[in-house]
Design an enzyme around this catalytic site. Sequence first.
Site, short mmCIF file in Angstrom:
data_model
loop_
_atom_site.label_atom_id
_atom_site.label_comp_id
_atom_site.label_asym_id
_atom_site.label_seq_id
_atom_site.Cartn_x
_atom_site.Cartn_y
_atom_site.Cartn_z
N ARG A 189 0.82 -1.21 0.00
CA ARG A 189 0.00 0.00 0.00
C ARG A 189 0.86 1.27 0.00
O ARG A 189 0.48 2.27 -0.59
CB ARG A 189 -0.92 0.02 1.22
CG ARG A 189 -2.10 -0.90 1.08
CD ARG A 189 -2.94 -0.91 2.33
NE ARG A 189 -4.21 -1.56 2.11
CZ ARG A 189 -5.13 -1.74 3.04
NH1 ARG A 189 -4.90 -1.33 4.28
NH2 ARG A 189 -6.27 -2.34 2.76
N LYS A 215 -14.97 -15.65 5.83
CA LYS A 215 -16.26 -14.97 6.01
C LYS A 215 -17.08 -14.90 4.73
O LYS A 215 -16.72 -14.22 3.79
CB LYS A 215 -16.03 -13.56 6.53
CG LYS A 215 -15.53 -13.54 7.96
CD LYS A 215 -15.44 -12.12 8.47
CE LYS A 215 -14.01 -11.81 8.90
NZ LYS A 215 -13.74 -10.39 8.99
N GLY A 231 -7.19 -8.54 1.61
CA GLY A 231 -5.98 -8.42 2.40
C GLY A 231 -5.07 -9.64 2.38
O GLY A 231 -3.88 -9.54 2.04
N GLY A 290 -12.10 -5.03 2.38
CA GLY A 290 -13.52 -4.73 2.44
C GLY A 290 -13.97 -3.82 1.30
O GLY A 290 -15.02 -4.03 0.70
C1 3PG Z 1 -8.54 -1.84 5.33
O1 3PG Z 1 -7.46 -2.28 5.73
O2 3PG Z 1 -9.47 -2.57 4.95
C2 3PG Z 1 -8.69 -0.34 5.24
O3 3PG Z 1 -7.51 0.31 5.56
C3 3PG Z 1 -9.84 0.14 6.07
O4 3PG Z 1 -9.62 -0.12 7.42
P1 3PG Z 1 -10.86 -0.31 8.41
O5 3PG Z 1 -11.53 -1.60 8.00
O6 3PG Z 1 -10.28 -0.36 9.79
O7 3PG Z 1 -11.76 0.86 8.21
MG MG Z 2 -10.75 -3.79 6.98
#
Ligand code: 3PG
Ligand code: MG
Length: 400
Positions: free
Chosen positions: A39, A203, A356, A380
Site C-alpha cells: 500500500r 467470512k 488483504g 472490504g
Molecule cells: C482496510 O485495511 O481494509 C482499510 O484500511 C480500512 O480499514 P478499516 O476496516 O479499519 O476501516
Molecule cells: Mg478492513
Amino acid sequence: MPLRTIADLPDSQFDGKRVLVRVDFNVSVNNGAIGEDYRIRMSLPTIEYLTKRGARVILASHLGRPDGPDRQHSLAPVAKRLSDIIGRSRTPIRFADDCVGFEVEDEISKMGKGDILLLENLRFHKEEELNDPEFSKQLASLADIYVNDAFSTSHRKHSSTYGAAWLFDTRLAGFNLSKEVEYLSMIRENPKKPFTLVVGGVKIKDKIGALEHLLPKADKVMIGGAAAYTFLKAKGVKTGNSLIDEERLSWVAKALSTYDDKIMLPIDHVCATSPTDTSITMVRGDIPSGMSGFDIGNETIERYSAEVGGNGGGTVFWNGPMGMFEIRAFSNGTVNIAKSMALAFWRGSKTLIGGGDTLEAMKKSGVAENEVSHVSTGGGATLRYLAGDEMPGVVILNGY
Ligand code: 3PG
Ligand code: MG
C-alpha cells in the site's frame, strides 16, 4: 463524466500549493517493524507526481483501529519506510505528531515546494470516524487541494474520506485510486469472457454482495477456504467439525440451486482434528466427525488449477486463500491457485486479486506482483465496490 485525476489539472496549479493526500498506509506494524508495504509503494506515483510539480504534499492516513493515541498505532515507522523507499534520506519525509492543530499548521507553514509531510494517525481523534464537521473543517483548513488515493478506505464515510473532502473545491483522484476503479469496474460491469472466479477465505457474509453481483456474469466459480464447508453442508455433504457459517446456509443453498452449473466445490480435503494436529488425513467426500477440513485436497487442486490456468485469455478474479495457508501443511491449495493465476496471466488472461490475505498468500507462494494484472489494495472496499455499493470516498471526487 469520468473521475478527475491529478493528471487532469494543469501542472501550474500544483506549484507551491498545499495538497492534502488521503492515502491508506494501514499496513501491518509489529513493534515498529512494517510487514507488507504494498500500500505504501502504490502511493508513490501520486506523491511523486505532486512533488515534481512543486506541491507541498501533506499525507493523511489511519493505521489500525486504535481507541485513542497510542504508540502501537503510530505512523512514525511508516514515515521512515516511505523515506527509505523514496531514497530521500538527506531530506527525510517529515512527520507530524498529530493530524490537526497549531503544531501541525506550524509544520506545514515551514514546508517548501516538493516537501512531504506525513500526519499522525487520523484515528487518534475519534472525530475522524464520526465524520465530525468541526474536525473535518480543521483537516480541510490544512490544504488548498484534496486528493484521495486511498481506494481501500473509500467505503468509509469518515472525515478524511468524506466530510473534509467536501470542503475543497478541487477534489481529485490519485493514480492508485483511479487504477483500482478502472480495473474493478471492468470486473464488475464487463469482465472479458470467459470469467473465472475463485473465492476462498472464511467470512461468507463479507462476500455475499460481491457474489450476488458477479455470479450471474461468471462462467465458473470455484469455492475454497472455510467458505467451502458451508457450501458443502448446504449440499448435504458431511463436514465434521469444519467451520460452518450457519447464518448463511440458506443463502448458500439458494446460490447453489440457481448456479449449480457454474459453482465448483472441493471434492477432497486436507483434514485434521485441529490446526495444530500434526497427523493429517486426506479425505474424499464426507469429512468424518471429529475432523475439520483445513485445505482443499489434491484432486480439487488439480481441477481448480486446470480451470484457472486454462482460462484462455478471459478474466480471473481471486479473493481469499484456499485453506489455512499460514500453516505449511494446509498451504498447498493456496500455493497452487497462486501458481495457476500466474500461468493464466502469462497466457494472456486478465488476472486480478483482491482481499488483504490474498496478496500475502500469493507472495508466500512465490508468485511476484508483476505476474498478476492487478493486485487490489483493498479488502472490504474491493468487495463492497464489486457488490455495487456506493463508495463515499469516490463519489465526493470531482467528475464522479
Ligand atoms: C482496510 O485495511 O481494509 C482499510 O484500511 C480500512 O480499514 P478499516 O476496516 O479499519 O476501516
Ligand atoms: Mg478492513
